[in-house]
Design a protein around this motif. Sequence first.
Motif, PDB file in Angstrom:
ATOM      1  N   GLY A 181       1.502  -4.012  -3.206  1.00 17.39           N
ATOM      2  CA  GLY A 181       1.485  -3.003  -4.479  1.00 17.39           C
ATOM      3  C   GLY A 181       0.988  -1.936  -3.989  1.00 17.39           C
ATOM      4  O   GLY A 181       1.441  -0.710  -4.424  1.00 17.39           O
ATOM      5  N   VAL A 182      -0.094  -1.572  -3.427  1.00 19.46           N
ATOM      6  CA  VAL A 182      -0.619  -0.571  -2.874  1.00 19.46           C
ATOM      7  C   VAL A 182       0.267   0.214  -2.167  1.00 19.46           C
ATOM      8  O   VAL A 182       0.647   1.635  -2.277  1.00 19.46           O
ATOM      9  N   ALA A 183       1.116  -0.493  -1.216  1.00 21.99           N
ATOM     10  CA  ALA A 183       2.080   0.287  -0.593  1.00 21.99           C
ATOM     11  C   ALA A 183       3.354   1.021  -1.396  1.00 21.99           C
ATOM     12  O   ALA A 183       3.806   2.018  -0.804  1.00 21.99           O
ATOM     13  N   VAL A 184       3.568   0.344  -2.539  1.00 20.08           N
ATOM     14  CA  VAL A 184       4.750   0.883  -3.428  1.00 20.08           C
ATOM     15  C   VAL A 184       3.759   2.064  -3.965  1.00 20.08           C
ATOM     16  O   VAL A 184       4.682   3.016  -4.221  1.00 20.08           O
ATOM     17  N   ALA A 185       2.594   1.782  -4.499  1.00 24.75           N
ATOM     18  CA  ALA A 185       1.900   2.912  -5.201  1.00 24.75           C
ATOM     19  C   ALA A 185       1.582   4.161  -4.720  1.00 24.75           C
ATOM     20  O   ALA A 185       1.524   4.912  -5.209  1.00 24.75           O
ATOM     21  N   ALA A 186       1.130   3.824  -3.379  1.00 27.34           N
ATOM     22  CA  ALA A 186       0.850   5.211  -2.342  1.00 27.34           C
ATOM     23  C   ALA A 186       1.661   6.563  -2.659  1.00 27.34           C
ATOM     24  O   ALA A 186       1.236   7.471  -2.737  1.00 27.34           O
ATOM     25  N   PRO A 187       3.088   6.202  -2.320  1.00 29.14           N
ATOM     26  CA  PRO A 187       3.887   7.497  -2.755  1.00 29.14           C
ATOM     27  C   PRO A 187       3.711   8.052  -3.922  1.00 29.14           C
ATOM     28  O   PRO A 187       3.817   9.262  -3.840  1.00 29.14           O
ATOM     29  N   ILE A 188       3.605   7.003  -4.847  1.00 30.80           N
ATOM     30  CA  ILE A 188       3.703   7.629  -6.284  1.00 30.80           C
ATOM     31  C   ILE A 188       2.236   8.506  -6.613  1.00 30.80           C
ATOM     32  O   ILE A 188       2.038   9.753  -6.913  1.00 30.80           O
ATOM     33  N   ALA A 189       1.183   7.954  -5.663  1.00 37.15           N
ATOM     34  CA  ALA A 189      -0.303   8.326  -6.088  1.00 37.15           C
ATOM     35  C   ALA A 189      -0.142   9.975  -5.230  1.00 37.15           C
ATOM     36  O   ALA A 189      -0.710  10.731  -5.569  1.00 37.15           O
TER      37      ALA A 189
END
Lengths: 639, 384
Positions: free
Chosen positions: B203-211
């Motif tokens: 989940g974090v890996a997916v969220a990181a670029p968005i963040a």
Amino acid sequence: MRLWRRAERRIGSGKPGWSGFQGVRREEERRRGVFTRRTLLLGAGQLGLFGFLASRLYRLQSEEGERYATLAEENRVSARLIPPPRGRILDRNGQVVAGNQLNWRALLVAEQTQDVAATLDTFSRIVPLTEQERARIERELRRRRRFVPVAVREFLSWEDMARIEVNAPDLPGILIDVGTTRLYPEGEHLSHLVGYVAPPAERDMDGDPLLELPGIRVGRAGIERHHDLLLRGRAGAVQLEVNAVGRVIRELDRREGVPGQDVQLSVDAGLQKALRGRIEEGTSVVVMDARNGEVLAMASQPSFDPNVFNAGVSAAQWRQWTSNRATPLINKATNGLYAPGSTFKMIVGLAGLEARVVAPGDRVFCPGHMDLGDTRFHCWQRHGHGSLDLRGAVKLSCDVYFYEIARRVGIDRIAAMANRFGLGVDLDIELPGTKRGLVPTRAWRQAQGKPWNLGDTIVHGIGQGFYQLTPLQLATMTARLATGRAVQPHLTRMVGGKPGRGGRPEDWPSLGIPERDLKLMREGMWAVVNEPGGTALGARLPPALGVMAGKTGSVQVRRVSREQRERGFKAENQPREWRPHALFVAFAPYDNPLYAVSVVVEHGMSGAGAAAPLARDAMVEVFNRLRPAPGQRVAEAGR
Amino acid sequence: MSGVTYERRLLTRDRGFGLLQKLWLIPWSFVLLLCAIAAVGYVALYSAGGGSAEPYAAKHALRFGFGLVLMLSIAMVDIRFIARLAWVGYATGIALLVLVLLHGNVGKGAQRWIDIGPLQLQPSELMKIMLVLGLAAWFQRASWERMGNLLFLIPPGLAVLLPVGLILKQPNLGTALITGMVGGAVFLAAGTRWWKFALAAGGVAVAAPIAYDHLHDYQRARITTFLDPESDPLGAGYNIIQSKIALGSGGLWGKGFLQGTQGHLNFLPEKQTDFIFTMIAEEFGLVGALAVLGLLSLVLVFCFAVALRCRHQFGRLIAVGLGTNFFLYVFVNVAMVTGSIPVGGVPLPLISHGGSAMLTTMLGFGLLISVYVHRDAEFASARD
């Protein structure tokens, strides 16, 4: 064993009870097992990451250490201070009396050379350095941080500069740079007031980084010292990135300093020069604006050239100054101490009037002397003045009249009156080291363990005795007599374009002395100069300029014994240093006082003969230079 | 099992065991270790102050002294009492975070703090400890089976995400990451299944670029200059380069006390806080740097030793959480100054100049010692 103990504990606490024990135990074991495994995993991982940091440090510090060490060497950000120009000192007309001039100099930056001594050796083969210079340079190098430049030689000539530049490759750490140095265009004429600057000594280091700069000067005397912080300004700084050979690569940061502020004096340089041209050794003249206390001129002869201090005073020059009995370094107008003599009589008169021991019309008969017990106090007029009132006593400077007032009023009330007129008190002028002088009181004498006798009071009634007053105090006294206000002498007219304190007459409080009493004294002083029989009739101003009022004085510097007096004592026949001092105080114009003057001529014999003409000339000069044109407001005069 | 251990256990069982006995149980060698590290901090700050106790070192000593008192006072408090108050602490932490968002002062790097008299409190520092307390209290009675229940994990998950979100909003990326990781460590130690971790990491890996898109410019700059610090030597990468030069030029044995040129010529920014380790490494070399790292590792070892010896889950989780927190401080700081991760503005505990960090660090150690002292205390056992 361990399990058993735990089981025991649970029984003891009695919580889960026997029935659930097996299940609970298994559950707890399992949870603990998971926890232990995972904690060990976490701990090992974390320690492993610390290990990674350690390996990283090892790579940076050990394997690549040398490379980074070189980088650190090369990577010097050099912070350099930019000295602000020292503020100028101007006279009241805006003429520069202390300015700055360019000064080419050779500097040494210790951290830019491998061997300081070798560089200095090479340098002194090109431009010879004396032993003292060498010692000074080494002292300063020790005192300062290695990247702060130290001045090796200042005031370089073009030839020296060329020779240094040509040999630059052999002179690592030496750089040529232009700084400023102080210039006093009026030289010795204003040196007692303006003062001078010199390189800062250890005790001057007040934490201001500016003082570490090579060639920086601090005020050592006079206005230069009093206003040193204002004149000095604040240093700016540039952060420069320099490479290994000291070449500037780029400017990283720049903070501008604050230039020193200009200080405008109330002094008129032209007037000062003219007065100094008129006076001889041992003479001092003070000219004040009587309305607000601005000092217009303050001349003391002899004087010195302040420019000499810039490059450092030679030992021979210093000896010559300090051994000279005429004391050129001392400003006699503020630091010469004299008894006021008859110029003090107005103070005694005012003390008498205020204490109501004498009324303006009271007449005293002067037979030429006054007897107290078996001591006889002489009047300067051996044959006596006959019957006199107070005004006449001032006009003729009758000693007996003032002996009588002093006898009636007592020394302490005289002293109190003198203090109100600025005598024997600190006048707080902007000249460091100014003398406060002495006006004796009964308590002062008793503090010395000696009694105060009535005879002492009588002698002090004519301004003789223990008094020690400065010409500046006498001028202040005269200005206060003329205006009735407690004006204080000051030199600063403007700082940084803003007016200094006390520029307006209303700034000064009234002395609180009845105008009637002051008027009587002024009338007496008018008569001194303008009425036939007055002691200084010859010092009248040219009628076109106005009317001056004044008072003569002459003070013995040696006691004259009765035998000498009987043998026909003549002061003129004495050696010069035994002759009395001549004094004169004056204000003008009589009906609307603008200016006050005091003159002291050491060993000048008589106030009327030596001092009064100088006072008149000073007044004439002031009027010619400063007197407002018709229609112009007085307050704007001389701007 | 020796007789001494047995006696101690008896003492612990007795609820009323006295203050003096508790003092006896305090691990004084650990306190001594903390003093040694604080002394290293004093020496380094003395150097950072240009060879003077002012303005940093003297204050440092004072704060450490105050921190010691605080730590020992907390260590005396019964761990069960602390467990009962854990949720209050957590709520206070959240309240302070909200308060600081609304009324706090913003400093450089956007660390927010509240002024309490002479003290500046950074609620995000306090929050990490309170989060550990809260999570430990939640998990203390959870059995292995219970940990497998996803629904059981949702409230503590939210309890982690809430402060992380608030800290991100400050915005303080570094502290938010550390807070998340501390929470994660407690989850892990409590027995969360591995696959759930894998899921979260994904989940974090997916969220990181968005963040990343929502990051502030300066935060992005840190990440990009980390990837290529030499690209802008006078810009954001300047600090890292200067720090590496200072470290590297220190060599094996260092330049000597007060002799560090990089630090004293002001190449190093914030040498009294974030870059204090660089000062130490420049002046005392690799040997000094490793010695300091060694001392800090001992603290970590102690944390984990307490975790392993503790008989109740609450204490174990606290020890693991606080240990991880301490580890992350040290790791992020040292990795930052060695140019291994982006500059994060994290101080070195017990060594860097700064009152808030010192206070919260000592507060944490106070809890840890309390766990140690009360390691055999009775708690209700695991439930389903």
